[in-house]
Structure formats: structure tokens, C-alpha cells
Scaffold this motif. Structure first.
Motif, PDB file in Angstrom:
ATOM      1  N   ALA A 278       1.025  -1.215   0.110  1.00  0.00           N
ATOM      2  CA  ALA A 278       0.040  -0.076  -0.086  1.00  0.00           C
ATOM      3  C   ALA A 278       0.811   1.223   0.245  1.00  0.00           C
ATOM      4  N   THR A 279       0.583   2.325  -0.808  1.00  0.00           N
ATOM      5  CA  THR A 279       1.440   3.422  -1.067  1.00  0.00           C
ATOM      6  C   THR A 279       0.552   4.668  -1.020  1.00  0.00           C
ATOM      7  N   ASP A 280       0.926   5.748  -0.074  1.00  0.00           N
ATOM      8  CA  ASP A 280       0.242   6.896   0.231  1.00  0.00           C
ATOM      9  C   ASP A 280      -1.227   6.880   0.118  1.00  0.00           C
ATOM     10  N   VAL A 281      -1.816   6.173   0.901  1.00  0.00           N
ATOM     11  CA  VAL A 281      -3.196   5.792   1.007  1.00  0.00           C
ATOM     12  C   VAL A 281      -4.017   6.944   2.184  1.00  0.00           C
ATOM     13  N   SER A 299      -3.378  -5.824  -4.277  1.00  0.00           N
ATOM     14  CA  SER A 299      -3.700  -4.266  -4.069  1.00  0.00           C
ATOM     15  C   SER A 299      -3.529  -3.572  -3.041  1.00  0.00           C
ATOM     16  N   GLY A 300      -2.627  -4.131  -2.131  1.00  0.00           N
ATOM     17  CA  GLY A 300      -2.295  -3.597  -0.875  1.00  0.00           C
ATOM     18  C   GLY A 300      -3.642  -3.411   0.265  1.00  0.00           C
ATOM     19  N   ARG A 301      -4.443  -4.057   0.170  1.00  0.00           N
ATOM     20  CA  ARG A 301      -5.614  -3.916   1.030  1.00  0.00           C
ATOM     21  C   ARG A 301      -5.483  -4.369   2.522  1.00  0.00           C
ATOM     22  N   SER A 302      -4.838  -5.646   2.619  1.00  0.00           N
ATOM     23  CA  SER A 302      -4.706  -6.388   3.839  1.00  0.00           C
ATOM     24  C   SER A 302      -3.390  -5.298   4.394  1.00  0.00           C
ATOM     25  N   ASP A 478      -2.871  -1.769  -7.303  1.00  0.00           N
ATOM     26  CA  ASP A 478      -1.597  -1.628  -7.265  1.00  0.00           C
ATOM     27  C   ASP A 478      -1.055  -0.767  -6.133  1.00  0.00           C
ATOM     28  N   GLY A 479      -1.828  -0.676  -4.969  1.00  0.00           N
ATOM     29  CA  GLY A 479      -1.290  -0.187  -3.707  1.00  0.00           C
ATOM     30  C   GLY A 479      -1.659   1.191  -3.591  1.00  0.00           C
TER      31      GLY A 479
END
Length: 505
Positions: A278-281, A299-302, A478-479
Motif C-alpha cells: 500500500a502506497t500513500d493511502v 492491491s495492498g488492502r490487507s 497496485d497499492g
């Protein structure tokens, strides 16, 4: 007249009883070559018992299990495998210290019958066949030599399922094998099932997910309380009719919750958080709001969910609870700051398998029941009884949590987590492997929490669940955040297209 179909197995008036429990009663059912027979039912309906009877893991108390073309009774798993019956379990058998390749070959490391012992399979042949088996279930990029302990729940299940490509079989039993997989992994399962069916294999598909059943099945057998309620052609029924047969009453669909008021207090604020993939959420969740985090594998969800609760390191960004900046470095520290997290892998991280319900329900709040280090067992048991009643948990305080159905295990996990009275609740795949009745119970619990003013984050790989449970849905790809949707004005197509990188129609 249509050509007669070739039966591969018949359950002839089969019953199975345990002390004080009738698991299956007088079931007569046949499976045919080149068909997918789905078996549906609520937890405890007898679905898994039927597959265990077919696989020789249990012996019937009454009636007979007949595998056509095979002489003799099916009394052991080895006898079932020799008859061409292969069972894939809901909980994948994975040896974590083994490599991925060694786990693919796990069922074949035997000198019994026609299976080759590991040491006489040539290295190159072994590697090529393992790679081909993994390709069949969408695991093309996995490192064969990496230890299996690093696999997430979905990939673990797909590695277990790949073993089916290394063993001869005429009947393939899939007992909730998609329960821990995501929507994209289901596409690989779907391709595998169609390939097997086209080859003349009989597939028995046990699942709680109606969209999966209707995507794969030719016929649907519905179980309730150990009995066979009905057998219907897939094309002659609907998901609502099947769910009604399963639980004995009509299932009312949940309407998406209303958006929260514009002036509602933001309990959780996430600003520029990066962790794992995960990036810059950035997003916020207000009092009484349920926000969904939807995305595909990777996708970075977890990663995002675990970083909020101290389960995973946060590289950058800020998290605020009630306007106070927090940076928990452990789940215990997050709990003290008002954030609780429920893992998607409840059997490994959600509860202690050797503890009873009482031990698990009060595990995080033992301080409430002790004075000077001495436990007040009467007060603890009283509170446990209240929780079992409040959350509708089947089983008493002394029942082992590990022996409960998936839905009841999840209720124990939720009740345990909420005993600490957190401000923010993060639920990672809260209904994974849970039947329709228990799923609705979980949804009602989540709605009740929101009504109490909690901020709820629901991480899910099911677009339909995200829209029916949450008022807003954030889609990760993609994060990074690829889109945000209001449930009342959006569709599952909107979410999946965004997650895949397509344009919303």
C-alpha cells in the motif's frame, strides 16, 4: 430420448451418527461423469460429512457408499483414492517448513498403490510437473523453492488444489476449497473445474457462495439439518430459492446503509500511509460509518489494514484516532489506542485452538476478572454466558472454539475483539468461509456496531459484500486508491472495473 448418464458414485440411504448427534440421515444421491454437483447448506447441514463419507474418512452408520466400477467398500482414504476419489479440504494441509514444490507433491510422496515415492521422481520431471500443476491454478509466478510458510491463505489453498493434477481420479470433491480464495483465484478454480468436467470427471462442489455455485454447477443438492431437502437443476432455480431451502426461511437482502451526516466526527483519519504494497493511502471514517476497502490480490488492502493495527510496520504516513496521532508498534499498543483488528485468517490469528469459548472470549480482557493476580472465575463465566447469548454463538462456555463452525468461530473472534470497547474496528474478510445464515448474522453485528457510533473498516475481496455492507467503498489497485464509490449509487461492475484498471461505464 436422452442418453442415460454414467453414474460414478451413489450414496444409498446413507446415515452417519455420532454420540448424541445425527450428522446425516437417509441420504440417497448419485453423481454422474462429466457433471458438477453442488452441495449447499448452512453450517452443520451435513455437507462436509457427505464428502468425508465419499472420501473414506468416515464410515456410514447406515446405508452404503458405492463407487461404481470399484469392487469393495470405501473404508479408508487410501481405498477411496484407489477407487479414483480425491478430496480437497477447506483447510489446506500445508507443511510450512517444506518448499512450495514439496507441498505440491505432498499427496504423492508415498509408495502405496500407484503413487511414486519422492526419491525416485527425477528432479527435472518433478519440477516440470509441479510447475505445470501450479500453472493450472493460476500460480504461475510463485517461487517453487520458497518456503510455504510465506504464503497467504488464498495461495496456500491454490497450492493444495494443484495436487489434484498429479493424482489420477474420476471423482473430485471440493469441500469449501474456495472459502479462503479471492474472486480472481476463483477464475482459476473455474477453469480447473471446467477442464475436469470436460475430461469426464465428476466434481462435487461444496460452497457457501451462491455466485460460485451458479457459475459452476449443473445440479444443486440442498442439505438442511442432516437431510437432503431437494436436488434441482441449476437452470431451473435462483440463488434466493436455494438460500431459502438452505435455512428454511426467505432471506431478505440488506439495503446499503445511508451515508453519515456531513457534520459527523471523524474517528479515524489515515493520511499518506504506506505499508507493504500500500502506497500513500489517505481516507477517513466517521462515527457510525462503515467504509469498505476493496481490491484484488496484491492491491495492498490487507497491508493497509494490518498497518493500522500494529500488525505490520507503517513506513510513512499519519494515523489519527479522535484527532490524536498514534503510531502503534504492536496489536496490544493499537488496542490501547482504540483500534482493534480481526485477521482474515481466523484459524491462525483469531483464536487459540486449544482454548474453550470462555478462554478465547476473555483472552484480551483478563484484567477485568482478576484482583491481585487471582481470577474471579464466577464473574468471567457470567460474562462469557452473556457474550454467547448476545452474539448468538452456538456452543457453551466449555466448548472448544476450534470445534465450532466457521461462522461461530468468527462470532467468537468478533466478541473477543469488541470486549475492549474500541473506537475503530478493522475487519479483514469478515465473512470468509461462512454460510449465508451466519453471514447475515455477521452483517447485523457490524451494523449494530455502527449504530453504537463505532468507525468500521471492512476489507473485502467481494464487490457484492462491499456494496451491501458499507456506505462508502474505496478501491485499491497496485497499492494506491483507484476510486471511491457511494454504495447506494454504484454497482459491482463499477468496483471490479476500477480494481482491474478499466473504465467505469
Amino acid at each position: 430420448m436422452p442418453e442415460p448418464r454414467e453414474a460414478t458414485f451413489t450414496l444409498d440411504a446413507v446415515g452417519k451418527s455420532y454420540p448424541g448427534v445425527v450428522a446425516v440421515s437417509d441420504v440417497t444421491l448419485s453423481g454422474y461423469a462429466g457433471e458438477v454437483l453442488a452441495i449447499c447448506g448452512a453450517n452443520g447441514a451435513g455437507k462436509s460429512t457427505l464428502t468425508k463419507l465419499l472420501a473414506g474418512q468416515e464410515r456410514p452408520t447406515t446405508g452404503r457408499v458405492i463407487i461404481h466400477g470399484h469392487d469393495g467398500e470405501i473404508t479408508t482414504p487410501s481405498a477411496a483414492l484407489d477407487a479414483g476419489v480425491l478430496l480437497m479440504h477447506q483447510e489446506p494441509v500445508i507443511i510450512e517448513s517444506f518448499s512450495v514444490q514439496e507441498n505440491v507433491w505432498l499427496n504423492s510422496i508415498s509408495c502405496a498403490g500407484r503413487r511414486k515415492p519422492w526419491h525416485i521422481v527425477r528432479d527435472r520431471d518433478r519440477t516440470d510437473r509441479a510447475r505445470a500443476a501450479l500453472d493450472t491454478v493460476g500460480m504461475r509466478d510463485v517461487d517453487l523453492d520458497s518456503p510455504a510458510e510465506g504464503l497467504a491463505p488464498g495461495p496456500r489453498q491454490m497450492v493444495a488444489l494443484s495436487r489434484s493434477q498429479l493424482l489420477d481420479h474420476r471423482i473430485l470433491l471440493l469441500d469449501e476449497t474456495t472459502a479462503s480464495t479471492t474472486e480472481e483465484h476463483f477464475k482459476d478454480v473455474e477453469e480447473l473445474v471446467r477442464k475436469e468436467r470436460d475430461a469426464g470427471v465428476t466434481i462435487v462442489f461444496v460452497s457457501h457462495r451462491m455466485h460460485e455455485v451458479f457459475a459452476l454447477a449443473d445440479r444443486i443438492a440442498v442439505m438442511r439439518n442432516g437431510t437432503l431437502v431437494d436436488i434441482v437443476d441449476k437452470d431451473a432455480t435462483t440463488p434466493d430459492e436455494i438460500m431459502t431451502l438452505m435455512i428454511g426461511e426467505a432471506v431478505m437482502a440488506l439495503e446499503p446503509p445511508q451515508p453519515v451526516a456531513a457534520d459527523a466526527t471523524a474517528l479515524l483519519e489515515v493520511r499518506g500511509v504506506s505499508s507493504g504494497s500500500a502506497t500513500d493511502v489517505s481516507f477517513s471514517v466517521h462515527e457510525g460509518e462503515i467504509v469498505g476497502i476493496y481490491g484484488l490480490v496484491g492491491s495492498g488492502r490487507s497491508s493497509l489494514a494490518r498497518s493500522l493495527s500494529g500488525h505490520q510496520r507503517r513506513h510513512t504516513g499519519t494515523v489519527l484516532v479522535r484527532g490524536r496521532r498514534i503510531h502503534p508498534r504492536s496489536p496490544q499498543a493499537a488496542l490501547r489506542e482504540g483500534i482493534v483488528y480481526l485477521s482474515e485468517d481466523r484459524s491462525r490469528e483469531g483464536f487459540v485452538r486449544d482454548f474453550d469459548n470462555a478462554g478465547n472470549l476473555t483472552l484480551g480482557t483478563l484484567g477485568k476478572f482478576s484482583v491481585g493476580g487471582v481470577m474471579n472465575l464466577r464473574a468471567e463465566r457470567h460474562r462469557v454466558t452473556q457474550l454467547i447469548s448476545e452474539y448468538g454463538i452456538k456452543g457453551g462456555s466449555e466448548s472448544l472454539t476450534g470445534s465450532l463452525s466457521g461462522g461461530n468461530q468468527q462470532k467468537v473472534c468478533i466478541a473477543k475483539a469488541l470486549e475492549s470497547d474500541p473506537d475503530v474496528v478493522v475487519l479483514d474478510e469478515p465473512t470468509k468461509g461462512i454460510d449465508v445464515g451466519a453471514r447475515l448474522n455477521i452483517y447485523q453485528i457490524v451494523r449494530r456496531l455502527a449504530a453504537q457510533g463505532k468507525a468500521i473498516v471492512v476489507v473485502t475481496s467481494e464487490a457484492e459484500e462491499a456494496l451491501s455492507l458499507c456506505s462508502r467503498v474505496i478501491v485499491l489497485r497496485d497499492g494506491v486508491i483507484a476510486g471511491e464509490f457511494t454504495s447506494q449509487t454504484s454497482s459491482t461492475d463499477d468496483l471490479t472495473r476500477t480494481a482491474l484498471g478499466g473504465e467505469v461505464q
